[in-house]
Write a protein that holds these residues in place. Structure first.
Motif, PDB file in Angstrom:
ATOM      1  N   LEU A   1     -26.755   9.504 -17.648  1.00 24.47           N
ATOM      2  CA  LEU A   1     -25.587   8.666 -17.405  1.00 24.47           C
ATOM      3  C   LEU A   1     -24.489   9.120 -18.363  1.00 24.47           C
ATOM      4  O   LEU A   1     -24.689   9.150 -19.580  1.00 24.47           O
ATOM      5  N   PHE A   2     -23.350   9.505 -17.809  1.00 27.00           N
ATOM      6  CA  PHE A   2     -22.187   9.899 -18.605  1.00 27.00           C
ATOM      7  C   PHE A   2     -21.163   8.775 -18.530  1.00 27.00           C
ATOM      8  O   PHE A   2     -20.889   8.259 -17.452  1.00 27.00           O
ATOM      9  N   THR A   3     -20.587   8.439 -19.660  1.00 25.32           N
ATOM     10  CA  THR A   3     -19.576   7.399 -19.728  1.00 25.32           C
ATOM     11  C   THR A   3     -18.294   7.997 -20.303  1.00 25.32           C
ATOM     12  O   THR A   3     -18.343   8.685 -21.338  1.00 25.32           O
ATOM     13  N   ARG A   4     -17.169   7.738 -19.629  1.00 24.56           N
ATOM     14  CA  ARG A   4     -15.888   8.226 -20.146  1.00 24.56           C
ATOM     15  C   ARG A   4     -15.580   7.469 -21.429  1.00 24.56           C
ATOM     16  O   ARG A   4     -15.579   6.249 -21.460  1.00 24.56           O
ATOM     17  N   VAL A   5     -15.341   8.215 -22.495  1.00 24.69           N
ATOM     18  CA  VAL A   5     -15.065   7.614 -23.800  1.00 24.69           C
ATOM     19  C   VAL A   5     -13.637   7.903 -24.272  1.00 24.69           C
ATOM     20  O   VAL A   5     -13.247   7.470 -25.345  1.00 24.69           O
ATOM     21  N   GLY A   6     -12.879   8.627 -23.505  1.00 19.52           N
ATOM     22  CA  GLY A   6     -11.500   8.953 -23.848  1.00 19.52           C
ATOM     23  C   GLY A   6     -10.945   9.915 -22.817  1.00 19.52           C
ATOM     24  O   GLY A   6     -11.625  10.269 -21.844  1.00 19.52           O
ATOM     25  N   ASN A   7      -9.728  10.356 -23.030  1.00 24.12           N
ATOM     26  CA  ASN A   7      -9.145  11.335 -22.116  1.00 24.12           C
ATOM     27  C   ASN A   7      -9.952  12.620 -22.159  1.00 24.12           C
ATOM     28  O   ASN A   7     -10.098  13.234 -23.212  1.00 24.12           O
ATOM     29  N   TYR A   8     -10.512  13.000 -21.056  1.00 26.04           N
ATOM     30  CA  TYR A   8     -11.266  14.239 -20.891  1.00 26.04           C
ATOM     31  C   TYR A   8     -12.560  14.283 -21.704  1.00 26.04           C
ATOM     32  O   TYR A   8     -13.136  15.336 -21.871  1.00 26.04           O
ATOM     33  N   ALA A   9     -13.021  13.158 -22.224  1.00 23.72           N
ATOM     34  CA  ALA A   9     -14.245  13.115 -23.025  1.00 23.72           C
ATOM     35  C   ALA A   9     -15.268  12.209 -22.352  1.00 23.72           C
ATOM     36  O   ALA A   9     -14.965  11.075 -21.996  1.00 23.72           O
ATOM     37  N   TRP A  10     -16.488  12.725 -22.188  1.00 20.20           N
ATOM     38  CA  TRP A  10     -17.581  11.990 -21.550  1.00 20.20           C
ATOM     39  C   TRP A  10     -18.803  12.052 -22.453  1.00 20.20           C
ATOM     40  O   TRP A  10     -19.174  13.118 -22.940  1.00 20.20           O
ATOM     41  N   SER A  11     -19.444  10.905 -22.673  1.00 26.67           N
ATOM     42  CA  SER A  11     -20.613  10.810 -23.540  1.00 26.67           C
ATOM     43  C   SER A  11     -21.887  10.735 -22.694  1.00 26.67           C
ATOM     44  O   SER A  11     -22.009   9.860 -21.841  1.00 26.67           O
ATOM     45  N   PRO A  12     -22.864  11.652 -22.925  1.00 29.35           N
ATOM     46  CA  PRO A  12     -24.104  11.635 -22.140  1.00 29.35           C
ATOM     47  C   PRO A  12     -25.169  10.731 -22.751  1.00 29.35           C
ATOM     48  O   PRO A  12     -25.222  10.539 -23.952  1.00 29.35           O
ATOM     49  N   GLN A  13     -26.000  10.198 -21.866  1.00 27.20           N
ATOM     50  CA  GLN A  13     -27.149   9.402 -22.283  1.00 27.20           C
ATOM     51  C   GLN A  13     -28.295   9.725 -21.340  1.00 27.20           C
ATOM     52  O   GLN A  13     -28.163   9.596 -20.122  1.00 27.20           O
ATOM     53  N   LEU A  14     -29.434  10.160 -21.880  1.00 25.92           N
ATOM     54  CA  LEU A  14     -30.636  10.394 -21.083  1.00 25.92           C
ATOM     55  C   LEU A  14     -31.207   9.035 -20.731  1.00 25.92           C
ATOM     56  O   LEU A  14     -31.513   8.236 -21.609  1.00 25.92           O
ATOM     57  N   ILE A  15     -31.352   8.737 -19.425  1.00 22.20           N
ATOM     58  CA  ILE A  15     -31.818   7.399 -19.068  1.00 22.20           C
ATOM     59  C   ILE A  15     -33.170   7.368 -18.383  1.00 22.20           C
ATOM     60  O   ILE A  15     -33.776   6.332 -18.290  1.00 22.20           O
ATOM     61  N   ASP A  16     -33.661   8.525 -17.892  1.00 23.53           N
ATOM     62  CA  ASP A  16     -34.957   8.478 -17.210  1.00 23.53           C
ATOM     63  C   ASP A  16     -35.609   9.843 -17.205  1.00 23.53           C
ATOM     64  O   ASP A  16     -34.978  10.837 -16.864  1.00 23.53           O
ATOM     65  N   THR A  17     -36.883   9.886 -17.585  1.00 23.17           N
ATOM     66  CA  THR A  17     -37.652  11.120 -17.558  1.00 23.17           C
ATOM     67  C   THR A  17     -39.079  10.825 -17.098  1.00 23.17           C
ATOM     68  O   THR A  17     -40.036  11.205 -17.741  1.00 23.17           O
ATOM     69  N   LEU A  18     -39.221  10.156 -15.976  1.00 22.00           N
ATOM     70  CA  LEU A  18     -40.550   9.771 -15.507  1.00 22.00           C
ATOM     71  C   LEU A  18     -41.306  10.909 -14.852  1.00 22.00           C
ATOM     72  O   LEU A  18     -42.494  10.811 -14.603  1.00 22.00           O
ATOM     73  N   GLY A  19     -40.624  12.010 -14.552  1.00 27.84           N
ATOM     74  CA  GLY A  19     -41.304  13.148 -13.951  1.00 27.84           C
ATOM     75  C   GLY A  19     -41.557  12.960 -12.475  1.00 27.84           C
ATOM     76  O   GLY A  19     -41.051  12.049 -11.838  1.00 27.84           O
ATOM     77  N   GLY A  20     -42.329  13.853 -11.903  1.00 24.45           N
ATOM     78  CA  GLY A  20     -42.661  13.765 -10.487  1.00 24.45           C
ATOM     79  C   GLY A  20     -41.457  13.990  -9.585  1.00 24.45           C
ATOM     80  O   GLY A  20     -41.402  13.481  -8.477  1.00 24.45           O
ATOM     81  N   GLY A  21     -40.493  14.762 -10.031  1.00 25.62           N
ATOM     82  CA  GLY A  21     -39.322  15.025  -9.214  1.00 25.62           C
ATOM     83  C   GLY A  21     -38.164  14.092  -9.478  1.00 25.62           C
ATOM     84  O   GLY A  21     -37.199  14.080  -8.748  1.00 25.62           O
ATOM     85  N   ASN A  22     -38.264  13.256 -10.520  1.00 27.16           N
ATOM     86  CA  ASN A  22     -37.164  12.347 -10.829  1.00 27.16           C
ATOM     87  C   ASN A  22     -35.870  13.123 -11.003  1.00 27.16           C
ATOM     88  O   ASN A  22     -35.869  14.224 -11.517  1.00 27.16           O
TER      89      ASN A  22
END
Length: 124
Positions: free
Chosen positions: A77-98
């Motif tokens: 999940l990326f969230t806009r934190v400013g002009n042209y800036a996006w902050s990433p967050q890993l939200i799911d790694t359950l595997g099996g093709g996720n």
């Protein structure tokens, strides 16, 4: 490979499956209303693969971008934190093709990620 628009049609998210990136484009106002690239997502994620951007979605406002990486079976999940800036967050790694299919609702309170034979609902 994958595309999404926000509710108002002025923010686009485009996945480049082979390159392993996703691009944010915004449409300008005024008379010319042309699209311009705002950001390239994925370059700052150390574990992403060339399948980053295989699936993606935007919330209504276009300030939250959900990007699936089928290669490492993860969703970001990326969230806009400013002009042209996006902050990433890993939200799911359950595997099996996720990361092969992802969806985010309009106000970004619910996220759905899917892989072969299963899906996960995440709520804020």
């Amino acid at each position: 490979f994958s595309v999404a628009l926000n509710r108002f049609g002025n923010v686009a998210l485009v996945g480049d499956y082979g390159e392993g990136a996703a691009y944010i484009y915004t449409k300008g106002g005024g008379f010319n209303r042309t699209w311009k690239q705002e950001a390239k997502l994925g370059a700052n994620i150390t574990q992403h693969s060339t399948a980053f951007g295989f699936s993606l979605d935007l919330d209504d406002s276009g300030t939250r971008a959900l990007v699936g990486d089928w290669g490492v079976q993860a969703t970001f999940l990326f969230t806009r934190v400013g002009n042209y800036a996006w902050s990433p967050q890993l939200i799911d790694t359950l595997g099996g093709g996720n990361g092969s299919s992802v969806a985010i609702n309009g106000n970004a309170t619910t996220i759905l990620v899917s892989g072969p034979g299963r899906f996960t609902t995440l709520k804020k």
